[in-house]
Design an enzyme around this catalytic site. Structure first.
Site, PDB file in Angstrom:
ATOM      1  CD  GLU A  13      -1.421  -0.178   3.296  1.00  0.00           C
ATOM      2  OE1 GLU A  13      -2.136  -0.563   3.247  1.00  0.00           O
ATOM      3  OE2 GLU A  13      -1.533   0.884   4.911  1.00  0.00           O
ATOM      4  CG  HIS A  14       3.958   1.939   2.124  1.00  0.00           C
ATOM      5  ND1 HIS A  14       4.155   1.084   3.086  1.00  0.00           N
ATOM      6  CD2 HIS A  14       2.657   2.484   3.280  1.00  0.00           C
ATOM      7  CE1 HIS A  14       3.428   0.697   4.303  1.00  0.00           C
ATOM      8  NE2 HIS A  14       3.003   1.699   4.499  1.00  0.00           N
ATOM      9  CG  HIS A  15       6.795   1.741  -2.625  1.00  0.00           C
ATOM     10  ND1 HIS A  15       6.822   0.947  -1.269  1.00  0.00           N
ATOM     11  CD2 HIS A  15       7.511   2.994  -2.502  1.00  0.00           C
ATOM     12  CE1 HIS A  15       7.435   1.708  -0.665  1.00  0.00           C
ATOM     13  NE2 HIS A  15       8.067   2.476  -1.682  1.00  0.00           N
TER      14      HIS A  15
HETATM   15 ZN   LIG Z   1       5.907  -0.286  -0.434  1.00  0.00          ZN
END
Ligand SMILES: [Zn+2]
Length: 218
Positions: free
Chosen positions: A101-103
């Site tokens: 969900e971060h990248h």
């Molecule tokens: Zn990531």
């Protein structure tokens, strides 16, 4: 029929489900992909890229199909005729693909699930489907590990649940620190697998995970 404890637990699981958002139109999604292509430095109108927004939008429908699925409904058909079976039920090496969900970069790995039944078992294909429901969402590995374990625990109410996930994160291998070959191990132990070291060791050796999944990420 679910008893009252199950009903309360089901409420709990449903309350943790992501809030339903207003979905943009398909045209808005296509435009968003064109914007990202321009952000990357290319021309979305050139021939090779003309069909790309459509393919990306269709891929998203597949990558994130888990938002439309109900993990509780999936597990509610249980079997109670077990003829006194009281040993560990285990499904190993369930391959999954998720996205961090971060990248929004792929997370690829495998899940091992075990539980010690208490009158109720589910079909093993349901365990694999449960992994899919949570994998096909924007994820972090620790959260996915806990979601699978907690949902099994709350719906089946077994004597114990053990979930171990080993996965490679492409946000680490293809960008940032560029560390290929690194896999992250997370585990969630509930019930007897948490409280009884012997049972815990037994399940971890059955999983065959490195150092028995030392990192306990709740
Ligand atoms: Zn990531």
């Amino acid at each position: 029929m679910p008893d009252s404890t199950t009903a309360t637990n089901i409420q709990k699981i449903r309350s943790r489900e992501p809030v339903r958002v207003r979905r943009p139109s398909r045209d808005e999604a296509l435009d968003a992909v064109r914007t990202l292509i321009r952000w990357a430095g290319d021309d979305p109108e050139r021939e090779g890229l003309l069909g790309t927004p459509d393919r990306v939008v269709r891929s998203y429908a597949e990558f994130f199909s888990g938002y439309g699925e109900d993990p509780v409904a999936l597990l509610q058909r249980t079997f109670e005729e077990m003829d006194g079976y009281d040993e560990i039920v285990m499904l190993k090496d369930i391959r999954f693909e998720s996205h961090c969900e971060h990248h929004i970069a792929p997370i690829i790995g495998k899940v091992h699930i075990a539980y010690l039944p208490n009158n109720r078992v589910v079909g093993i294909s349901k365990l694999a489907r449960l992994v899919e429901v949570y994998a096909k969402r924007l994820q972090i590995q620790e959260k996915m590990t806990a979601q699978i374990a907690n949902t099994l625990d709350e719906v089946l109410q077994p004597k114990g649940v053990a979930v171990v996930i080993e996965a490679a994160h492409q946000c680490m291998t293809t960008r940032g620190v560029h560390k290929p070959g690194v896999s992250m191990v997370t585990s969630r132990m509930l019930g007897v697998f948490r409280t009884d070291p012997t049972t815990r060791r037994e399940v971890l050796s059955m999983f065959g995970t490195p150092a028995g999944g030392t990192g306990e990420h709740a």
